[in-house]
Motif scaffolding. Structure first.
Motif, short mmCIF file in Angstrom:
data_model
loop_
_atom_site.label_atom_id
_atom_site.label_comp_id
_atom_site.label_asym_id
_atom_site.label_seq_id
_atom_site.Cartn_x
_atom_site.Cartn_y
_atom_site.Cartn_z
N GLU A 159 0.82 -1.21 0.00
CA GLU A 159 0.00 0.00 0.00
C GLU A 159 0.85 1.26 0.00
OE1 GLU A 159 -2.10 0.61 3.73
OE2 GLU A 159 -0.68 -0.72 4.74
N ARG A 165 -5.96 5.91 0.10
CA ARG A 165 -5.05 4.77 0.22
C ARG A 165 -5.10 3.92 -1.04
NH1 ARG A 165 -6.39 -0.66 3.35
NH2 ARG A 165 -4.33 -1.55 3.78
N VAL A 198 -4.13 0.30 -2.25
CA VAL A 198 -3.77 -0.96 -1.61
C VAL A 198 -3.94 -2.11 -2.59
CG1 VAL A 198 -6.10 -1.18 -0.65
CG2 VAL A 198 -4.22 -2.50 0.35
#
Length: 453
Positions: free
Chosen positions: A74, A91, A93
Motif C-alpha cells: 500500500e 489509500r 492498496v
C-alpha cells in the motif's frame, strides 16, 4: 490548495488539465460505482486501479507496511475532489493474494453514489514544493455534455477502458487532410476564400454515413454490411457510428471552420496585413464567437446519431431484409417497419407478424418517446448507448420494449444489460428474431430472401 468547484463539469476538467501534467482516465465498471449505492452491492469502498495505471511514475510505488500481513502492499496519497474541494488522505492498496489490481480507498462516497453505467473517473497528478496532490473528478455518464467533452479531447473510442495521458496533448484539434494549410494560403493569396469556404461545406448526412461505411469496409476487408455475414453486426454499428464517423466529422469540421474563420477575417478578399487580421479578430469577436465557435459546438452535439439510421438501413438492405422506413403509424413515424406497412396494418395478422424497429444512438430517458409507437406489435429499440441503468431496462420490459445492443455491451462489466431478458444483441436480432419470422412472412405471400447463406 483545492480547486474551486463550479457548476460546469467541463470547467472542472479544464481546471485539472491546466493544473496537472498527467491525467489518468478510467471507465468505471459496475463494481467501481455500485458499492456507493448501498451495502447490498458490496463493500468495495472505491474504484479499482489497473496495474497499467500504476506502472511508471504517475502513482507512488506500493510497499509492505507490516510483516504480519505480507500480502498487503500500500501507499497513502492526497486527493482533492474538485467538485466539492474536499481533500482526503486516500489509500492505494494491493492484496497480492487476490491479483494485481489496486484498490483506491478513502474516497468520498457521495462522488460515486447514484451515477450511471459507463461513468468516468479522472485523476490528475500535480507536484509542487509541498508535495504531490491528485485532483480527482467523477463524471456521470448521464452528463452527456461532459462525457462528450472527455471522449473528444482525449479521442477515446468506443472500446476504451483506461489509460494515462499527457495533458499537454489533450486538447488537440482534429487535423484536416494534408495540404489543407497550403490550400488555404493559396486561396487567400488569390482572393478565392469565398469559393473555398463553399467547397468546405459539411457533407449531407447520407454522404457522411457512406464515407464512414466505406472506411469500415476498407478497414475490415468486408464486402458489405450484410449482418448475417458479420460476426458481430452490433459492434460494427458501434465502430462505424461512434468512432469512424466521428473521426470523419472532426476532419470536416477542421476544414469547414478554418475556412470560415479565415473568410471572416479576410473578408474573402486578398490577404490583409497582420494588423488588419488582429483588428478584425478583436472587433468581430462577438460575431466570430456566435458564427464559428457556438456553431461548431452545437453542430458537434447535435451530430451524434444523425447517421445511425443510415447504417442500420444499409445492414437491412445488404442482408436482403424487407422493410419500410419513416412511414406514419397513427401520429408517429418510427424509423423502420418490418416487413411492410401493409402487413403491419393487416387486421388479421398476429401481433409478432410485423414489428417496429426504432433507433436511438444515445438513449437515456429518450426511450419513452417511442412508447406511443408500441400499439399493435413488438417494439425493438436499437442503440449503441452503454449508459442505461437496469431500472430503465426493466421499465422498458414492462412496456413491451426489446432493447437491441452491440455484442460487446450485452455482458460488459461496464453496463447493466446482463441478465435482462428484454436485452438482445444485434446478432440475435438479425439471426434469431428475424429468422423465426421468415416463414411467417413467406406464408403471408412476401418474397423474402435473406442474404444469409
Amino acid at each position: 490548495m483545492p480547486i474551486a468547484a463550479t457548476e460546469s463539469t467541463i470547467s472542472l476538467i479544464e481546471q485539472i488539465l491546466q493544473k496537472c501534467s498527467k491525467i489518468a482516465i478510467k471507465k468505471l465498471s459496475n463494481n467501481d460505482r455500485k458499492w456507493a449505492d448501498g451495502p447490498e452491492f458490496g463493500h468495495q469502498n472505491g474504484p479499482y486501479i489497473p496495474l497499467e495505471l500504476r506502472e511508471g511514475s504517475f502513482f507512488p510505488s506500493l510497499s509492505n507496511a507490516t510483516s504480519s500481513a505480507a500480502h498487503i502492499y500500500e501507499c497513502r496519497i492526497q486527493t482533492c475532489w474538485v467538485r466539492t474541494g474536499e481533500v482526503k488522505q486516500s489509500r492505494l492498496v494491493n492484496y497480492s493474494n487476490k491479483g494485481k489490481e489496486c484498490h483506491l480507498t478513502g474516497v468520498p462516497k457521495a462522488e460515486f453514489a447514484g451515477i450511471g453505467p459507463a461513468s468516468w473517473f479522472l485523476a490528475g497528478r500535480h507536484e509542487d514544493s509541498t508535495g504531490v496532490t491528485y485532483y480527482c473528478v467523477v463524471l456521470d455518464s448521464a452528463d452527456e455534455e461532459g462525457s462528450a467533452y472527455v471522449e473528444t479531447i482525449f479521442e477515446l473510442d468506443s472500446a476504451f477502458e483506461y489509460s494515462l495521458f499527457d495533458t499537454a496533448h489533450a486538447i488537440v484539434p482534429e487535423v484536416a487532410p494534408t495540404g489543407f494549410i497550403e490550400e488555404l494560403l493559396q486561396a487567400l493569396t488569390e482572393g478565392r476564400m469565398e469559393s473555398l469556404w463553399a467547397a468546405c461545406a459539411f457533407p449531407k448526412t447520407a454522404e457522411l454515413a457512406a464515407q464512414a461505411q466505406t472506411e469500415f469496409l476498407r478497414e475490415t476487408g468486408a464486402a458489405d454490411l450484410n449482418p448475417f455475414k458479420l460476426e458481430c453486426p452490433g459492434n460494427a454499428l458501434m465502430r462505424i457510428s461512434r468512432d469512424i464517423e466521428y473521426h470523419l466529422f472532426r476532419q470536416h469540421s477542421a476544414r469547414h471552420y478554418s475556412a470560415k474563420l479565415l473568410h471572416m477575417l479576410s473578408g474573402g478578399k486578398t490577404p490583409p496585413d497582420l494588423t488588419t487580421v488582429v483588428t478584425e479578430l478583436v472587433t468581430k469577436y462577438d460575431e466570430i464567437y456566435k458564427e464559428v465557435m457556438v456553431s461548431a459546438g452545437q453542430r458537434s452535439k447535435s451530430r451524434a446519431g444523425y447517421s445511425f439510421e443510415q447504417h442500420v438501413q444499409r445492414m437491412l438492405a445488404d442482408g436482403g431484409i424487407p422493410f419500410q422506413e419513416q412511414r406514419f403509424v397513427g401520429n408517429q413515424r418510427p424509423d423502420f417497419i418490418l416487413p411492410s406497412l401493409k402487413l403491419y396494418r393487416d387486421p388479421e395478422r398476429e401481433r409478432d407478424d410485423a414489428f417496429i424497429l426504432s433507433l436511438k444512438t444515445l438513449l437515456r430517458e429518450r426511450w419513452k418517446q417511442v412508447l406511443s409507437e408500441n400499439k399493435a406489435s413488438d417494439l425493438y429499440l436499437g442503440t449503441v448507448d452503454d449508459g442505461i441503468a437496469g431500472d430503465s431496462v426493466e421499465e422498458m420490459r414492462e412496456n413491451g420494449i426489446y432493447l437491441v445492443v452491440p455484442e460487446q455491451l450485452k455482458d460488459s462489466k461496464y453496463t447493466e444489460y446482463e441478465r435482462h431478458e428484454n436485452v438482445i444483441t444485434f446478432r440475435d436480432f438479425f439471426r434469431t428474431e428475424l429468422g423465426k419470422r421468415r416463414t411467417i412472412w413467406i406464408d403471408k405471400g412476401l418474397k423474402v430472401q435473406f442474404n444469409d447463406s
